[in-house]
Design a protein around this motif. Structure first.
Motif, PDB file in Angstrom:
ATOM      1  N   ALA A   1       2.791   5.854  -2.955  1.00 20.24           N
ATOM      2  CA  ALA A   1       3.867   6.837  -3.031  1.00 20.24           C
ATOM      3  C   ALA A   1       4.197   7.028  -4.745  1.00 20.24           C
ATOM      4  CB  ALA A   1       5.269   6.589  -2.674  1.00 20.24           C
ATOM      5  N   VAL A   2       4.020   5.777  -5.491  1.00 22.32           N
ATOM      6  CA  VAL A   2       4.374   5.786  -7.013  1.00 22.32           C
ATOM      7  C   VAL A   2       2.884   6.459  -7.502  1.00 22.32           C
ATOM      8  CG1 VAL A   2       4.217   4.290  -8.951  1.00 22.32           C
ATOM      9  CG2 VAL A   2       5.766   3.623  -7.038  1.00 22.32           C
TER      10      VAL A   2
ATOM     11  N   VAL B   1      12.214   1.329  -8.271  1.00 22.05           N
ATOM     12  CA  VAL B   1      11.265   1.193  -7.190  1.00 22.05           C
ATOM     13  C   VAL B   1      10.279   0.268  -7.295  1.00 22.05           C
ATOM     14  CG1 VAL B   1       9.493   2.137  -5.602  1.00 22.05           C
ATOM     15  CG2 VAL B   1      11.334   3.741  -6.417  1.00 22.05           C
ATOM     16  N   VAL B   2       9.643   0.058  -8.207  1.00 23.25           N
ATOM     17  CA  VAL B   2       8.372  -0.889  -8.574  1.00 23.25           C
ATOM     18  C   VAL B   2       9.079  -2.118  -8.914  1.00 23.25           C
ATOM     19  CG1 VAL B   2       6.557  -1.691 -10.056  1.00 23.25           C
ATOM     20  CG2 VAL B   2       6.670   0.717  -9.132  1.00 23.25           C
ATOM     21  N   PHE B   3      10.119  -2.382  -9.784  1.00 23.23           N
ATOM     22  CA  PHE B   3      10.567  -3.583 -10.189  1.00 23.23           C
ATOM     23  C   PHE B   3      11.425  -4.335  -8.945  1.00 23.23           C
ATOM     24  CE2 PHE B   3      13.908  -6.377 -12.304  1.00 23.23           C
ATOM     25  CZ  PHE B   3      13.176  -7.113 -13.053  1.00 23.23           C
TER      26      PHE B   3
ATOM     27  N   ASN C   1       0.784  -1.124   0.000  1.00 23.16           N
ATOM     28  CA  ASN C   1       0.133  -0.025  -0.145  1.00 23.16           C
ATOM     29  C   ASN C   1       0.893   1.112  -0.122  1.00 23.16           C
ATOM     30  OD1 ASN C   1      -1.716  -1.974   0.595  1.00 23.16           O
ATOM     31  ND2 ASN C   1      -2.716  -1.327   2.391  1.00 23.16           N
ATOM     32  N   VAL C   2       1.807   1.095   0.760  1.00 22.57           N
ATOM     33  CA  VAL C   2       2.797   2.612   0.952  1.00 22.57           C
ATOM     34  C   VAL C   2       3.556   2.728  -0.682  1.00 22.57           C
ATOM     35  CG1 VAL C   2       4.693   3.490   2.059  1.00 22.57           C
ATOM     36  CG2 VAL C   2       3.087   2.235   3.332  1.00 22.57           C
TER      37      VAL C   2
ATOM     38  N   GLY D   1       0.997  10.665 -10.557  1.00 24.26           N
ATOM     39  CA  GLY D   1      -0.101  11.661 -10.637  1.00 24.26           C
ATOM     40  C   GLY D   1       0.234  13.216 -10.816  1.00 24.26           C
ATOM     41  N   THR D   2       1.337  13.623  -9.888  1.00 20.54           N
ATOM     42  CA  THR D   2       2.043  14.954 -10.357  1.00 20.54           C
ATOM     43  C   THR D   2       2.563  15.069 -11.644  1.00 20.54           C
ATOM     44  OG1 THR D   2       2.397  14.672  -7.995  1.00 20.54           O
ATOM     45  CG2 THR D   2       3.706  16.511  -9.125  1.00 20.54           C
TER      46      THR D   2
END
Length: 159
Positions: free
Chosen positions: A21-22, A91-93, A16-17, A27-28
């Motif tokens: 954050a991603v 981050v994700v990978f 979730n965290v 979104g920004t």
């Protein structure tokens, strides 16, 4: 200090965290793409259609001073794509790979249960064994005989 760092690691590793954050960063960055598209294409298009004065004009060619700044939009679009790529590869990978390792069982096994847990388990097992054997419990205390058996105490029958 070690417990604090372990707690922080557990907090960060929650899906979730990381997802939140991603999502905020993407979104920004996407907000910047939409704002740049509006500034580069939609505003000049509206000025061109209205003749630059707010009134509709019949001319199909852009007036002097109305510029479609596509370079600024392309710059923002490239920045968005680079941001998304960096987030994915840094981050994700790696976090997905770590989650796969956890699911495969490559993490260290949990610690052995404490002595209190072992004792409570023995008490529970003795109570279950007593109820399955059909031994009658002592008057006034349903669990009295099992506890007495475990603690190796004998009570005198009431006179």
């Amino acid at each position: 200090m070690k417990k604090m760092l372990q707690g922080f690691k557990d907090f960060i590793m929650r899906g979730n965290v990381v997802d939140l954050a991603v999502g905020v960063v993407i979104g920004t960055a996407f907000t910047a793409v939409v704002a740049s598209f509006t500034k580069s294409f939609l505003e000049p298009l509206i000025k061109w259609i209205s003749g630059g004065t707010g009134e509709l004009a019949g001319s199909l060619s852009p007036k002097k001073g109305i510029d479609f700044t596509y370079a600024a939009f392309l710059n923002t679009l490239i920045t968005f794509l680079l941001t998304a790529a960096v987030l994915y590869f840094l981050v994700v990978f790696p976090l997905n790979k770590l989650a796969e390792r956890r699911q495969r069982g490559e993490e260290p096994p949990p610690k052995a249960p404490s002595e209190e847990i072992k004792l409570l388990t023995e008490i529970r097992d003795a109570l279950v064994a007593q109820s399955q054997a059909g031994r009658p419990a002592q008057q006034g205390n349903v669990y009295g005989s099992a506890v007495d058996d475990i603690l190796q105490r004998r009570q005198e029958p009431p006179r």
